[in-house]
Design an enzyme around this catalytic site. Sequence first.
Site, PDB file in Angstrom:
ATOM      1  N   SER A 110       9.825  -1.907 -18.560  1.00 16.06           N
ATOM      2  CA  SER A 110       9.495  -0.578 -19.076  1.00 16.06           C
ATOM      3  C   SER A 110      10.318  -0.249 -20.311  1.00 16.06           C
ATOM      4  O   SER A 110      11.484  -0.660 -20.429  1.00 16.06           O
ATOM      5  CB  SER A 110       9.773   0.464 -17.987  1.00 16.06           C
ATOM      6  N   ALA A 111       9.729   0.533 -21.198  1.00 15.44           N
ATOM      7  CA  ALA A 111      10.463   1.017 -22.371  1.00 15.44           C
ATOM      8  C   ALA A 111      11.546   2.015 -21.998  1.00 15.44           C
ATOM      9  O   ALA A 111      12.382   2.361 -22.844  1.00 15.44           O
ATOM     10  CB  ALA A 111       9.487   1.650 -23.366  1.00 15.44           C
ATOM     11  N   THR A 112      11.585   2.450 -20.735  1.00 13.23           N
ATOM     12  CA  THR A 112      12.662   3.349 -20.312  1.00 13.23           C
ATOM     13  C   THR A 112      14.028   2.672 -20.412  1.00 13.23           C
ATOM     14  O   THR A 112      15.055   3.361 -20.424  1.00 13.23           O
ATOM     15  CB  THR A 112      12.466   3.837 -18.863  1.00 13.23           C
ATOM     16  N   ASN A 156       3.539   3.700 -22.797  1.00 11.74           N
ATOM     17  CA  ASN A 156       2.913   4.713 -21.924  1.00 11.74           C
ATOM     18  C   ASN A 156       1.470   4.325 -21.599  1.00 11.74           C
ATOM     19  O   ASN A 156       0.547   4.700 -22.328  1.00 11.74           O
ATOM     20  CB  ASN A 156       2.944   6.091 -22.602  1.00 11.74           C
ATOM     21  N   ASP A 175       5.129  -6.876   1.985  1.00  6.37           N
ATOM     22  CA  ASP A 175       6.184  -6.362   1.112  1.00  6.37           C
ATOM     23  C   ASP A 175       6.955  -7.533   0.506  1.00  6.37           C
ATOM     24  O   ASP A 175       7.260  -8.507   1.212  1.00  6.37           O
ATOM     25  CB  ASP A 175       7.125  -5.486   1.948  1.00  6.37           C
ATOM     26  N   ASN A 185       1.960   2.974  -2.650  1.00  2.00           N
ATOM     27  CA  ASN A 185       1.555   3.936  -3.687  1.00  2.00           C
ATOM     28  C   ASN A 185       0.167   3.612  -4.231  1.00  2.00           C
ATOM     29  O   ASN A 185      -0.100   3.775  -5.422  1.00  2.00           O
ATOM     30  CB  ASN A 185       2.585   3.936  -4.820  1.00  2.00           C
ATOM     31  N   TYR A 218      15.741   4.666 -12.153  1.00  2.00           N
ATOM     32  CA  TYR A 218      14.534   3.838 -12.316  1.00  2.00           C
ATOM     33  C   TYR A 218      14.694   2.889 -13.500  1.00  2.00           C
ATOM     34  O   TYR A 218      14.475   1.680 -13.387  1.00  2.00           O
ATOM     35  CB  TYR A 218      13.299   4.725 -12.511  1.00  2.00           C
ATOM     36  N   PHE A 263       4.519  -6.658 -10.228  1.00  2.38           N
ATOM     37  CA  PHE A 263       4.318  -5.230 -10.489  1.00  2.38           C
ATOM     38  C   PHE A 263       4.925  -4.351  -9.397  1.00  2.38           C
ATOM     39  O   PHE A 263       5.094  -3.147  -9.608  1.00  2.38           O
ATOM     40  CB  PHE A 263       2.820  -4.902 -10.571  1.00  2.38           C
ATOM     41  N   LYS A 323      15.060  -1.470 -13.784  1.00  7.13           N
ATOM     42  CA  LYS A 323      14.307  -2.372 -14.659  1.00  7.13           C
ATOM     43  C   LYS A 323      15.257  -3.234 -15.494  1.00  7.13           C
ATOM     44  O   LYS A 323      15.056  -4.447 -15.651  1.00  7.13           O
ATOM     45  CB  LYS A 323      13.377  -1.571 -15.570  1.00  7.13           C
ATOM     46  N   ASN A 328       2.948  11.770 -14.893  1.00  8.26           N
ATOM     47  CA  ASN A 328       2.642  11.389 -16.273  1.00  8.26           C
ATOM     48  C   ASN A 328       1.659  12.354 -16.919  1.00  8.26           C
ATOM     49  O   ASN A 328       0.868  13.020 -16.245  1.00  8.26           O
ATOM     50  CB  ASN A 328       2.088   9.965 -16.311  1.00  8.26           C
ATOM     51  N   LEU A 330       0.809  -1.222   0.000  1.00  4.89           N
ATOM     52  CA  LEU A 330       0.000   0.000   0.000  1.00  4.89           C
ATOM     53  C   LEU A 330       0.845   1.277   0.000  1.00  4.89           C
ATOM     54  O   LEU A 330       0.375   2.338   0.399  1.00  4.89           O
ATOM     55  CB  LEU A 330      -0.973   0.026   1.196  1.00  4.89           C
TER      56      LEU A 330
END
Length: 332
Positions: free
Chosen positions: A124-126, A178, A58, A35, A148, A80, A152, A198, A33
């Site tokens: 992520s595409a990052t 996105n 956690d 975020n 970040y 996730f 990943k 975002n 919890l």
Amino acid sequence: MNILLTGGLGYIGSHVTVVLAEAGHHVIILDNLHNCKIEVLDRLAKILGNSPAFIQGDVRNQLLVESVLKDQKIDAVMHFAGLKAVGESVQKPLMYYENNVGGTISLLQAMKSCQVKKIVFSSSATVYGIPQYLPLDEKHPTNPESPYGQTKLQIEAILQDLARSDQSWKIIALRYFNPVGAHESGLIGEEPNGIPNNLMPYISQVASGLLPKLKIFGNDYETPDGTGVRDYIHVMDLAEGHVCALNYLYNNESEFSIMNLGTGAGYSVLELVKLYQKVSSRKITYEIAAKRAGDIAACYANADKAAVHMVWKAKRSLEKMCEDSWRWQSRG
């Protein structure tokens, strides 16, 4: 199947919960919890008719994860749980490495101990960094621009090494572009804490009057209207991609795979603003600001690999993304 969703009450996880449950799977959510809000559980119950199983905890608590895997007879995990704000990661890199990479190692140790060896990882595409060519396919070089993104990529490397070491593991990393929009019921959607990081939630809060105006960072990029272009994907298309990924894990021999999840189309900031104004019938005030360091002109996916191997393709339009976002934002 019994599927454990770490971070399952978050934006992506909650929508995946709906799609998995509707596909007949039994979903167990583990979330600390950090975020998200516990109220999401009640909203999921309204959509599904009953509440998914929920355990507050956690992923860094390995003993807890082991007990959940055993007690719930988990068949596969969708991971996730993680911190995801690019700017915050630059300010607090140790927190991001400890939480994201450390948390994943703890989860994998628990899975290994319990002989649960199927996992879908939320990447992520990052990880690609500044595009060397477009559209971005999975063979594009990786060079993340933030801690970040580095977390990943490091997790992907750990997963690949694990799969190489033991061929009984089945692992897929999904590189999101996105995600935007919300469930069509308007009961669940993106609910950022504080000022949104975002674009679409920021636009939606300007449209609803929660924020005074939108800052558009740069209008002289080499794009059709000068503003940045991105690949926006409806969160429900993304969620459906996870069911396809689960099926892929069970029906293919590959130990480790990477798949892009995007539409393959790019839309500019101004295109999104104009369409959101049309959908919401609200004026969205904006101003042009200086470009931010590290921002790029355009970024969009080649998602052919997912189409071929997972039989998945994004179906929902940008207008549908805006409509569902506005329904969620303007709920009572």
